[in-house]
Design a protein around this motif. Structure first.
Motif, PDB file in Angstrom:
ATOM      1  N   PHE A   1      63.864  63.814  84.634  1.00 48.53           N
ATOM      2  CA  PHE A   1      65.316  63.904  84.426  1.00 48.53           C
ATOM      3  C   PHE A   1      65.603  64.779  83.215  1.00 48.53           C
ATOM      4  O   PHE A   1      66.481  65.643  83.240  1.00 48.53           O
ATOM      5  CB  PHE A   1      65.951  62.535  84.177  1.00 48.53           C
ATOM      6  CG  PHE A   1      65.640  61.481  85.209  1.00 48.53           C
ATOM      7  CD1 PHE A   1      65.121  61.811  86.453  1.00 48.53           C
ATOM      8  CD2 PHE A   1      65.900  60.145  84.930  1.00 48.53           C
ATOM      9  CE1 PHE A   1      64.844  60.828  87.401  1.00 48.53           C
ATOM     10  CE2 PHE A   1      65.629  59.162  85.869  1.00 48.53           C
ATOM     11  CZ  PHE A   1      65.095  59.505  87.097  1.00 48.53           C
TER      12      PHE A   1
ATOM     13  N   GLU B   1      62.873  59.121  98.241  1.00 49.81           N
ATOM     14  CA  GLU B   1      63.274  58.259  99.353  1.00 49.81           C
ATOM     15  C   GLU B   1      62.493  58.621 100.606  1.00 49.81           C
ATOM     16  O   GLU B   1      62.256  57.793 101.467  1.00 49.81           O
ATOM     17  CB  GLU B   1      64.778  58.379  99.614  1.00 49.81           C
ATOM     18  CG  GLU B   1      65.596  57.838  98.461  1.00 49.81           C
ATOM     19  CD  GLU B   1      67.046  57.555  98.860  1.00 49.81           C
ATOM     20  OE1 GLU B   1      67.378  57.639 100.048  1.00 49.81           O
ATOM     21  OE2 GLU B   1      67.825  57.236  97.952  1.00 49.81           O
TER      22      GLU B   1
ATOM     23  N   LEU C   1      65.948  51.667  86.723  1.00 55.07           N
ATOM     24  CA  LEU C   1      64.532  52.032  86.725  1.00 55.07           C
ATOM     25  C   LEU C   1      63.662  50.806  86.487  1.00 55.07           C
ATOM     26  O   LEU C   1      62.571  50.690  87.047  1.00 55.07           O
ATOM     27  CB  LEU C   1      64.262  53.099  85.656  1.00 55.07           C
ATOM     28  CG  LEU C   1      64.856  54.470  85.992  1.00 55.07           C
ATOM     29  CD1 LEU C   1      64.797  55.384  84.790  1.00 55.07           C
ATOM     30  CD2 LEU C   1      64.114  55.086  87.171  1.00 55.07           C
TER      31      LEU C   1
ATOM     32  N   GLN D   1      73.220  55.406  93.469  1.00 54.34           N
ATOM     33  CA  GLN D   1      74.231  54.437  93.894  1.00 54.34           C
ATOM     34  C   GLN D   1      74.130  53.160  93.046  1.00 54.34           C
ATOM     35  O   GLN D   1      75.131  52.622  92.586  1.00 54.34           O
ATOM     36  CB  GLN D   1      74.002  54.106  95.384  1.00 54.34           C
ATOM     37  CG  GLN D   1      74.943  53.068  95.965  1.00 54.34           C
ATOM     38  CD  GLN D   1      76.358  53.607  96.088  1.00 54.34           C
ATOM     39  OE1 GLN D   1      76.541  54.793  96.291  1.00 54.34           O
ATOM     40  NE2 GLN D   1      77.340  52.740  95.938  1.00 54.34           N
TER      41      GLN D   1
ATOM     42  N   THR E   1      72.568  63.940  86.081  1.00 61.28           N
ATOM     43  CA  THR E   1      71.118  63.865  86.051  1.00 61.28           C
ATOM     44  C   THR E   1      70.510  63.816  87.448  1.00 61.28           C
ATOM     45  O   THR E   1      70.989  63.115  88.317  1.00 61.28           O
ATOM     46  CB  THR E   1      70.671  62.606  85.291  1.00 61.28           C
ATOM     47  OG1 THR E   1      71.156  62.691  83.985  1.00 61.28           O
ATOM     48  CG2 THR E   1      69.175  62.482  85.268  1.00 61.28           C
ATOM     49  N   HIS E   2      69.447  64.557  87.622  1.00 62.29           N
ATOM     50  CA  HIS E   2      68.697  64.505  88.864  1.00 62.29           C
ATOM     51  C   HIS E   2      67.900  63.209  88.915  1.00 62.29           C
ATOM     52  O   HIS E   2      66.956  63.029  88.158  1.00 62.29           O
ATOM     53  CB  HIS E   2      67.744  65.699  88.930  1.00 62.29           C
ATOM     54  CG  HIS E   2      66.763  65.589  90.046  1.00 62.29           C
ATOM     55  ND1 HIS E   2      67.060  65.989  91.325  1.00 62.29           N
ATOM     56  CD2 HIS E   2      65.520  65.059  90.099  1.00 62.29           C
ATOM     57  CE1 HIS E   2      66.024  65.743  92.104  1.00 62.29           C
ATOM     58  NE2 HIS E   2      65.071  65.171  91.382  1.00 62.29           N
ATOM     59  N   LEU E   3      68.288  62.292  89.806  1.00 62.97           N
ATOM     60  CA  LEU E   3      67.566  61.027  89.893  1.00 62.97           C
ATOM     61  C   LEU E   3      66.570  61.035  91.047  1.00 62.97           C
ATOM     62  O   LEU E   3      65.712  60.179  91.136  1.00 62.97           O
ATOM     63  CB  LEU E   3      68.531  59.858  90.075  1.00 62.97           C
ATOM     64  CG  LEU E   3      69.338  59.449  88.834  1.00 62.97           C
ATOM     65  CD1 LEU E   3      70.352  58.393  89.193  1.00 62.97           C
ATOM     66  CD2 LEU E   3      68.404  58.923  87.761  1.00 62.97           C
ATOM     67  N   GLY E   4      66.710  62.004  91.934  1.00 59.88           N
ATOM     68  CA  GLY E   4      65.754  62.118  93.029  1.00 59.88           C
ATOM     69  C   GLY E   4      65.995  61.139  94.149  1.00 59.88           C
ATOM     70  O   GLY E   4      65.217  61.058  95.089  1.00 59.88           O
ATOM     71  N   SER E   5      67.073  60.345  94.063  1.00 55.42           N
ATOM     72  CA  SER E   5      67.330  59.355  95.105  1.00 55.42           C
ATOM     73  C   SER E   5      68.793  58.965  95.080  1.00 55.42           C
ATOM     74  O   SER E   5      69.326  58.543  94.059  1.00 55.42           O
ATOM     75  CB  SER E   5      66.459  58.117  94.861  1.00 55.42           C
ATOM     76  OG  SER E   5      67.060  56.968  95.428  1.00 55.42           O
ATOM     77  N   LEU E   6      69.429  59.115  96.218  1.00 54.08           N
ATOM     78  CA  LEU E   6      70.842  58.736  96.333  1.00 54.08           C
ATOM     79  C   LEU E   6      71.012  57.247  96.121  1.00 54.08           C
ATOM     80  O   LEU E   6      71.974  56.789  95.524  1.00 54.08           O
ATOM     81  CB  LEU E   6      71.377  59.095  97.725  1.00 54.08           C
ATOM     82  CG  LEU E   6      71.834  60.533  97.881  1.00 54.08           C
ATOM     83  CD1 LEU E   6      72.308  60.770  99.303  1.00 54.08           C
ATOM     84  CD2 LEU E   6      72.967  60.823  96.897  1.00 54.08           C
ATOM     85  N   ARG E   7      70.046  56.468  96.627  1.00 50.60           N
ATOM     86  CA  ARG E   7      70.161  55.015  96.507  1.00 50.60           C
ATOM     87  C   ARG E   7      70.004  54.564  95.062  1.00 50.60           C
ATOM     88  O   ARG E   7      70.635  53.624  94.624  1.00 50.60           O
ATOM     89  CB  ARG E   7      69.140  54.337  97.401  1.00 50.60           C
ATOM     90  CG  ARG E   7      69.537  54.446  98.880  1.00 50.60           C
ATOM     91  CD  ARG E   7      68.475  53.824  99.750  1.00 50.60           C
ATOM     92  NE  ARG E   7      68.855  53.802 101.148  1.00 50.60           N
ATOM     93  CZ  ARG E   7      68.421  54.678 102.053  1.00 50.60           C
ATOM     94  NH1 ARG E   7      67.616  55.664 101.686  1.00 50.60           N
ATOM     95  NH2 ARG E   7      68.783  54.556 103.311  1.00 50.60           N
ATOM     96  N   LEU E   8      69.150  55.251  94.344  1.00 53.80           N
ATOM     97  CA  LEU E   8      68.999  54.930  92.929  1.00 53.80           C
ATOM     98  C   LEU E   8      70.296  55.301  92.189  1.00 53.80           C
ATOM     99  O   LEU E   8      70.806  54.534  91.371  1.00 53.80           O
ATOM    100  CB  LEU E   8      67.805  55.703  92.345  1.00 53.80           C
ATOM    101  CG  LEU E   8      67.389  55.318  90.930  1.00 53.80           C
ATOM    102  CD1 LEU E   8      66.929  53.871  90.862  1.00 53.80           C
ATOM    103  CD2 LEU E   8      66.273  56.235  90.441  1.00 53.80           C
TER     104      LEU E   8
END
Lengths: 202, 202
Positions: free
Chosen positions: A95, A68, B33, B12, B3-10
């Protein structure tokens, strides 16, 4: 589907939903009706989450993972070893690696795998960026976490050759039988590799 | 999912998607994705289709089916016989009936089926509206197209009793073996009904 839905807008939503992966006409209709019957807030939240994600999520400038900010969380995390790089094909591979929690370095996303058949050649992948990083970030170890396919194999060989001459150890994830996997279900090539890579016990 | 998605918005968006029927965490992640990697126009079209549908689609004032205007397409269609009503539980049941293309009258959606166990009693369904329509629209025939379940049965009996005294014929879809269905796979109750409802040939 020629089904009478009684509403062009509902039909339009069904069409948009059925473009998503794994969603056929039936699931799309069920989801659209669920949204129709649910409260307006739930529908608005979904609609907004799509736009928010699209507006703010993009590839990390350094590693190509999902981010982000300019750089992703992992690249900005000072606890991750910057001199150890794990090379993956897709952001989603990160992931899987993070779930296994075995790697404490940083990542580099190639954005695909070499595939002459599908017209993916080295210039389509973030390979030049990888070589730059190896030099600029004084990387000492590169772990190739690529698929066990022909494309993964070809990409791994290409990267290994590209990094020849750099003071870096290049390794690849071991090929072998999966933990809990019955020999009966393991294909011959995997068995051959597992045999070749056999290790002493104790 | 941790899982680590690397983005809070993703994350969400994945959460919102996984609230949809038939969509688990894995499908939700794959869809998110897909939207991330696809072009902005596709994501915008989906987001907008949700809001458009939510803003403009609602129950038909007359029959309770899905509509964009005050009344649905079928209620406004002058070619449909206004004196023949098909009573269904849900708007989606109309899709099935229209697909079969056997009924040329109009519909009435009850909005559910009687179910003491789930706390659905007559006041929860559009039953008073049905009786009003039967009188006001000079309905001569009511076809009950309700599920072959205990709830469908109970609802059918209730409607039949409610319409006693009105000059209207009340029928119910036949119960029997499905076309193309092997006897082996037909349950006993269905077979019993099919036997009781046997008809002369030729």
């Amino acid at each position: 589907m020629r089904t009478h839905l009684g509403s062009l807008r509902l039909a339009q939503l069904v069409q948009e939903l059925s473009r998503l992966p794994g969603i056929g006409q039936k699931s799309a209709t069920r989801i659209a009706l669920h949204l129709l019957e649910g409260d307006a807030e739930a529908a608005r939240a979904l609609s907004e989450a799509i736009l928010e994600m699209k507006a703010h999520v993009h590839p990390c400038r350094r590693c190509g993972a999902i981010a982000e900010e300019d750089e992703c969380e992992l690249c900005r995390d000072p606890r991750r070893d910057p001199h150890s790089l794990c090379v993956v094909g897709q952001p989603t591979d990160i992931f899987s690696m993070e779930r296994a929690a075995v790697f404490r370095g940083r990542y580099h996303v190639l954005g695909g795998l070499l595939s002459p058949l599908e017209g993916v050649d080295p210039s389509d992948l973030r390979l030049a960026e990888l070589e730059l990083r190896v030099r600029a970030e004084a990387v000492r170890e590169v772990v190739l976490a690529l698929a066990g396919t022909v494309e993964g194999e070809a990409t791994a060989l290409f990267v290994a050759r590209m990094l020849t001459g750099h003071p870096v150890s290049v390794t690849r994830l071991a090929t072998g039988i999966p933990v809990g996997g019955d020999l009966e279900y393991v294909d011959e090539v995997t068995l051959e590799r597992a045999f070749a890579g056999r290790r002493p016990l104790g």
